[in-house]
Write an enzyme that holds these catalytic residues in place. Sequence first.
Site, mmCIF file in Angstrom:
data_model
loop_
_atom_site.group_PDB
_atom_site.id
_atom_site.type_symbol
_atom_site.label_atom_id
_atom_site.label_comp_id
_atom_site.label_asym_id
_atom_site.label_seq_id
_atom_site.Cartn_x
_atom_site.Cartn_y
_atom_site.Cartn_z
ATOM 1 N N ARG A 285 -14.724 -77.372 -36.116
ATOM 2 C CA ARG A 285 -15.960 -78.131 -36.286
ATOM 3 C C ARG A 285 -16.102 -79.017 -35.053
ATOM 4 O O ARG A 285 -16.780 -78.660 -34.121
ATOM 5 C CB ARG A 285 -15.927 -78.901 -37.612
ATOM 6 N N LYS B 214 -17.196 -94.908 -44.644
ATOM 7 C CA LYS B 214 -18.495 -94.322 -44.275
ATOM 8 C C LYS B 214 -19.336 -94.064 -45.526
ATOM 9 O O LYS B 214 -18.819 -94.164 -46.649
ATOM 10 C CB LYS B 214 -18.262 -93.022 -43.500
ATOM 11 N N TYR C 139 -37.496 -79.630 -69.713
ATOM 12 C CA TYR C 139 -38.208 -78.741 -68.788
ATOM 13 C C TYR C 139 -37.686 -77.311 -68.885
ATOM 14 O O TYR C 139 -36.474 -77.089 -68.885
ATOM 15 C CB TYR C 139 -38.033 -79.216 -67.346
ATOM 16 N N MET D 250 -35.701 -86.225 -63.598
ATOM 17 C CA MET D 250 -35.551 -87.254 -62.567
ATOM 18 C C MET D 250 -34.960 -88.542 -63.135
ATOM 19 O O MET D 250 -34.113 -89.181 -62.513
ATOM 20 C CB MET D 250 -36.902 -87.550 -61.903
#
Length: 358
Positions: free
Chosen positions: A130, A35, A255, A303
């Site tokens: 779940r 998956k 940053y 990024m």
Amino acid sequence: MSRPVRALVDTQALHANLECVRTAAPQARVLAVVKANGYGHGLLRTARTLRTADAFGVASIDEAVALREAGFSQPILLLAGFFYEDELDTISSLRLHIVVHHESQLAALERARLDRPVYVWLKIDSGMHRLGFQPERAAEIHLRLCNCAQVEPEVRLMTHLANADARDDAATPDQLGVFQRAVEGLAGERSIANSAAILGWPQTHADWVRPGLMLYGVNPFTTGVASDVGLRAAMSLTSRLIAINHHRRGDAIGYGGDYRCPENMPIGVIAIGYGDGYPRAAITGTPVLVSGRRVTLVGRVSMDLVTVDLRNHPRAAVGDEAILWGSDLPVEEVARCAATIPYELLCRVAARVPIHEV
Ligand SMILES: *Cc1c(COP(=O)(O)O)cnc(C)c1O
């Protein structure tokens, strides 16, 4: 030309890790979980490499269709079953297997009119809370499935473990006991174990094991790295050093200026960032390999870029290879520095990152 970021997938490692599953659980058949695009390694590439698996496990019907279209003929199990009733025609015609975990799915099956019956794995909630039917209802639901004309008579029985990654957690034997009592006397093959249970809890192996993470060469336990359990990392996330800049004591890097240079020092810039799937949460001190030497991340992840401390790598040069995780830099270690788990790092590698087989 594209950016220098690459995910390198070592198909021999994938293959070797499947052999580790066979060695650990020699009596069981193997449902290889592919998956989330093969945990980020590529669905078809992974399935082709692991084509000797007895079955595949996927999360969506698109993945199952892609596997059938590529020619895979073994059972393909939808691990959460179907989400929409109109998927049942495709499930039936492609001979897919489905997990049935909820009354709504059972009711849909009972209403359906299919060309041929579908293969069902009945999921029991043994304590993860779940997905799954309550254990007290196992016999009743099993009977309904066996009596349903849309269901192949060989109904399999499964459950999923919540704490198998903790080696001495009493929750696992508890869940095993709940499951065994629930399915006692019911016909059908059993499946319980994910990767951590395959390696840590042999009493859970049963008829089918369902490895995911370990196939990709990651230690499935809460501590340790792949080599501790004989696995080989299949993915390396790589890029290049694109700048080395000399900054002064007190200069703030990146940053927010979170990192301040404690002395005059070289800062390397690598072309990788959260836009590629490198975790933004990675802290100052997270290891990175630059031309084979360990250095550490400093400042915030951007990024497209990260910055590293090159004080202990005076020979580093622009163009050098940088490895963010891989065989020589365990993804387990990077995940801990980013307060996450290796699963998330692998399956979050962004679509803009080309995957190359090595
Ligand atoms: C994803 C999944 C697995 C594989 O788990 P790993 O921890 O990656 O081995 C097994 N079973 C089910 C039901 C799953 O959803």
